[in-house]
Structures are given as C-alpha cells and as structure tokens.
Design a protein around this motif. Sequence first.
Motif, PDB file in Angstrom:
ATOM      1  N   HIS A   1       0.825  -1.208   0.000  1.00  0.00           N
ATOM      2  CA  HIS A   1       0.000   0.000   0.000  1.00  0.00           C
ATOM      3  C   HIS A   1       0.860   1.260   0.000  1.00  0.00           C
ATOM      4  O   HIS A   1       1.987   1.254   0.481  1.00  0.00           O
ATOM      5  CB  HIS A   1      -0.924   0.029   1.225  1.00  0.00           C
ATOM      6  N   THR A   2       0.283   2.306  -0.525  1.00  0.00           N
ATOM      7  CA  THR A   2       0.915   3.625  -0.459  1.00  0.00           C
ATOM      8  C   THR A   2      -0.145   4.628  -0.039  1.00  0.00           C
ATOM      9  O   THR A   2      -1.337   4.334  -0.067  1.00  0.00           O
ATOM     10  CB  THR A   2       1.478   4.073  -1.832  1.00  0.00           C
TER      11      THR A   2
ATOM     12  N   ILE B   1      -5.203   8.568  -1.895  1.00  0.00           N
ATOM     13  CA  ILE B   1      -5.519   7.259  -2.486  1.00  0.00           C
ATOM     14  C   ILE B   1      -4.302   6.354  -2.353  1.00  0.00           C
ATOM     15  O   ILE B   1      -3.188   6.816  -2.117  1.00  0.00           O
ATOM     16  CB  ILE B   1      -5.926   7.367  -3.984  1.00  0.00           C
ATOM     17  N   CYS B   2      -4.546   5.051  -2.520  1.00  0.00           N
ATOM     18  CA  CYS B   2      -3.439   4.097  -2.614  1.00  0.00           C
ATOM     19  C   CYS B   2      -3.137   3.917  -4.094  1.00  0.00           C
ATOM     20  O   CYS B   2      -4.050   3.782  -4.910  1.00  0.00           O
ATOM     21  CB  CYS B   2      -3.829   2.764  -1.982  1.00  0.00           C
ATOM     22  N   SER B   3      -1.846   3.909  -4.416  1.00  0.00           N
ATOM     23  CA  SER B   3      -1.477   3.847  -5.836  1.00  0.00           C
ATOM     24  C   SER B   3      -1.250   2.416  -6.327  1.00  0.00           C
ATOM     25  O   SER B   3      -0.978   2.207  -7.508  1.00  0.00           O
ATOM     26  CB  SER B   3      -0.216   4.682  -6.091  1.00  0.00           C
TER      27      SER B   3
ATOM     28  N   HIS C   1      -6.220  -0.956  -6.017  1.00  0.00           N
ATOM     29  CA  HIS C   1      -6.592  -0.707  -4.623  1.00  0.00           C
ATOM     30  C   HIS C   1      -7.543   0.478  -4.476  1.00  0.00           C
ATOM     31  O   HIS C   1      -8.498   0.421  -3.685  1.00  0.00           O
ATOM     32  CB  HIS C   1      -5.343  -0.490  -3.764  1.00  0.00           C
ATOM     33  N   CYS C   2      -7.253   1.532  -5.220  1.00  0.00           N
ATOM     34  CA  CYS C   2      -8.138   2.702  -5.131  1.00  0.00           C
ATOM     35  C   CYS C   2      -9.548   2.321  -5.586  1.00  0.00           C
ATOM     36  O   CYS C   2     -10.534   2.660  -4.916  1.00  0.00           O
ATOM     37  CB  CYS C   2      -7.579   3.839  -5.987  1.00  0.00           C
ATOM     38  N   GLN C   3      -9.609   1.576  -6.670  1.00  0.00           N
ATOM     39  CA  GLN C   3     -10.922   1.136  -7.162  1.00  0.00           C
ATOM     40  C   GLN C   3     -11.627   0.250  -6.127  1.00  0.00           C
ATOM     41  O   GLN C   3     -12.851   0.180  -6.095  1.00  0.00           O
ATOM     42  CB  GLN C   3     -10.775   0.361  -8.482  1.00  0.00           C
TER      43      GLN C   3
END
Length: 168
Positions: free
Chosen positions: A57-58, A97-99, A103-105
């Motif tokens: 995750h970011t 958001i996570c890049s 993950h964002c979706q």
Amino acid sequence: MAIFIEMAIVFFLLRCMPSLAASYDIDWSTGTDYSRWAAGKSIKVGDTITFHYGGFHTVNDVSQADYQACTTTTTLSSHAEGNTVFKLDKEGTRYFICSSAGHCQNGMKIAITVAAAAASGGAPALPSIPNANSPPETPLTTNEASFIHRQRKAVVFGIALFGLALLS
Ligand SMILES: [Cu+2]
C-alpha cells in the motif's frame, strides 16, 4: 460581588487555554469504505491524521480529479513507509488514495474535509491599560503589535492571578 470577579477570572483563564488539536488514525487497507469517513467528524485545521498500513500500500496525496478517477497524475506527495502522518494545515478537502494497482478502485481512497480552526481565544480588548509611550505615529508592524498584545496579556494574567490570590 466576589463571585462575579471569580467567575470573570475563571472565564478569562479558560479563554487563554489553547484549543487542543485532535489526531485521527486510519487503518489503511482494501475492503474498507472510507467514503464517509470524515462525515461524522469535525476535523479542523491543526489536526493530524495518521495512516497505518503495510504490504504494497501507499498513501498518495492527490487532487480531487485524481481521487475521483483513481489516477496519480497530480500526486502532491507519495508515501510507503507504513505510518504516514499528515498535518492538516489549511481549510478545504484533502484527497488520499493508494497507488497500488486496483486498490483505489477497491475503496482505498479517502476525502477529508478540514474546517477552519475554532476561533482561538485571544485576549479581550483592554481599553484602560495605561501606556507610558505616546501612541505611535506610524501603524505598528505585526511584530510590534504582537509584542504589545503579549505585554497586555501578561499584565491581565498577573492581575487575574493577584485577584485569585486575594479571593482564596
Ligand atoms: Cu493499497
């Protein structure tokens, strides 16, 4: 009479106390709906948020458009250290958001609305403190004004303490 003075002093002392900044923790992972995370909270300027996460995750600090589209074309900052703290230093909405792919979706996106800080309790106007110097001809610089403000605050604080000592 004394009770009114005491109440006035207590009120003044309370006004002098700085409003405390809050900190919020976010467990940052897929499978959580963050869409209304900020809804029930009164997040204010000066508060901090900490993202806790691991794996791939970011946390990307992005624009509203990127938040909506799950893209990172205008990433303001990107973090992957696992514990990321953001100080919310101005009003408005922040978007994170996570890049990692998909993950964002899958929900790793959060919008945080930051309200103005509560009005800080400045010292009330003090018209009758005598000033040895004649009023300056030129407008005060911010430094001078704040110095005088601090001086007056100190004088009032001293008077308040003296009053408390008399009453107790
Ligand atoms: Cu992720």
